[in-house]
Design a protein around this motif. Structure first.
Motif, PDB file in Angstrom:
ATOM      1  N   HIS A   1       0.819  -1.209   0.000  1.00  0.00           N
ATOM      2  CA  HIS A   1       0.000   0.000   0.000  1.00  0.00           C
ATOM      3  C   HIS A   1       0.852   1.257   0.000  1.00  0.00           C
ATOM      4  O   HIS A   1       0.596   2.208  -0.739  1.00  0.00           O
ATOM      5  N   ASP A   2       1.880   1.273   0.846  1.00  0.00           N
ATOM      6  CA  ASP A   2       2.708   2.475   0.984  1.00  0.00           C
ATOM      7  C   ASP A   2       3.594   2.718  -0.223  1.00  0.00           C
ATOM      8  O   ASP A   2       3.994   3.860  -0.488  1.00  0.00           O
ATOM      9  N   ASN A   3       3.904   1.678  -0.957  1.00  0.00           N
ATOM     10  CA  ASN A   3       4.747   1.810  -2.149  1.00  0.00           C
ATOM     11  C   ASN A   3       4.113   1.014  -3.294  1.00  0.00           C
ATOM     12  O   ASN A   3       4.499  -0.128  -3.553  1.00  0.00           O
ATOM     13  N   PRO A   4       3.137   1.604  -3.985  1.00  0.00           N
ATOM     14  CA  PRO A   4       2.446   0.880  -5.062  1.00  0.00           C
ATOM     15  C   PRO A   4       3.396   0.338  -6.138  1.00  0.00           C
ATOM     16  O   PRO A   4       3.087  -0.682  -6.765  1.00  0.00           O
ATOM     17  N   LYS A   5       4.519   0.993  -6.335  1.00  0.00           N
ATOM     18  CA  LYS A   5       5.486   0.513  -7.322  1.00  0.00           C
ATOM     19  C   LYS A   5       5.980  -0.884  -6.962  1.00  0.00           C
ATOM     20  O   LYS A   5       6.353  -1.669  -7.842  1.00  0.00           O
ATOM     21  N   SER A   6       5.971  -1.211  -5.668  1.00  0.00           N
ATOM     22  CA  SER A   6       6.444  -2.532  -5.245  1.00  0.00           C
ATOM     23  C   SER A   6       5.521  -3.642  -5.745  1.00  0.00           C
ATOM     24  O   SER A   6       5.953  -4.783  -5.902  1.00  0.00           O
ATOM     25  N   ILE A   7       4.253  -3.321  -5.988  1.00  0.00           N
ATOM     26  CA  ILE A   7       3.346  -4.321  -6.555  1.00  0.00           C
ATOM     27  C   ILE A   7       3.842  -4.738  -7.935  1.00  0.00           C
ATOM     28  O   ILE A   7       3.922  -5.926  -8.261  1.00  0.00           O
ATOM     29  N   GLU A   8       4.186  -3.736  -8.747  1.00  0.00           N
ATOM     30  CA  GLU A   8       4.727  -4.037 -10.081  1.00  0.00           C
ATOM     31  C   GLU A   8       6.030  -4.811  -9.983  1.00  0.00           C
ATOM     32  O   GLU A   8       6.244  -5.774 -10.733  1.00  0.00           O
ATOM     33  N   VAL A   9       6.902  -4.414  -9.061  1.00  0.00           N
ATOM     34  CA  VAL A   9       8.192  -5.089  -8.899  1.00  0.00           C
ATOM     35  C   VAL A   9       7.983  -6.564  -8.554  1.00  0.00           C
ATOM     36  O   VAL A   9       8.620  -7.450  -9.150  1.00  0.00           O
TER      37      VAL A   9
END
Length: 208
Positions: free
Chosen positions: A183-191
């Motif tokens: 949630h805090d780093n949406p880019k991590s979902i893509e990663v």
């Protein structure tokens, strides 16, 4: 206990849905498939979320009103999907990018820049994707993904087909993260999804 039983049922359903037919490339078809194209669109299937008993994932990812109050599986999925859209995270684009990268690097076939009626075409689908806890008493989550690739000739005949899946478990090859970190780093979902897609693509392409 009811939530735990539901979680076990969902994991079992995911495992059953992962069963798919495969087809190996014959020597004759291999000679015709030295150059292939990848279909531009990736078919996207079910979003899958498995959270600890009692956890309201939807509320964490921005659900409001009735969605926030219910905390049902369906409403959690809707809230998470809206979060993905808001943050421009596209699982179908991720899967296509990673599959193309793995296929190109494998050197098994040459890739045409565009589809041609005379060339075999590989269609890629991500039939399930999401995140799930490694066990039902944990707050750690790992990517969940099932990918399938199908090669057809100009007449629509299936020349090759393979699928692989990644389940939420302590045996997952992916490193764990948490709902809060996602949630805090949406880019991590893509990663995380890129790592999962790359891993599965390597296993699929290895059979080509």
């Amino acid at each position: 206990m009811k939530s735990i039983r539901l979680g076990i049922f969902l994991v079992a359903a995911l495992m059953l849905s992962g069963c798919a037919s495969t087809q190996r490339l014959s020597e004759a078809d291999r000679a015709r498939a030295r150059t292939v194209a990848i279909a531009p669109a990736v078919q996207k299937g079910q979003l899958f979320l498995l959270a600890p008993s009692g956890a309201n994932v939807g509320l964490m990812f921005g659900a409001v009103g009735g969605l926030a109050a219910s905390g049902t599986v369906d409403d959690n999925q809707k809230a998470f999907a809206a979060f993905l859209d808001k943050n421009a995270v596209s699982v179908d684009a991720i899967v296509r990018d990673e599959f193309e990268k793995v296929l190109r690097d494998s050197g098994k076939v040459a890739l045409a820049p565009d589809s041609s009626a005379a060339l075999p075409v590989i269609s890629v689908s991500v039939t399930q994707y999401g995140f799930g806890v490694t066990h039902l008493l944990s707050s750690n989550v790992v990517p969940v993904m099932q990918m399938e690739a199908t090669m057809t000739d100009s007449a629509g005949k299936v020349l090759w087909k393979e699928s692989e899946r990644m389940l939420p478990s302590i045996a997952s090859p992916m490193q764990t993260t948490t709902w809060t970190q996602l949630h805090d780093n949406p880019k991590s979902i893509e990663v995380e999804w890129r790592k999962a897609a790359h891993y599965l693509a390597e296993k699929i392409v290895a059979t080509l």
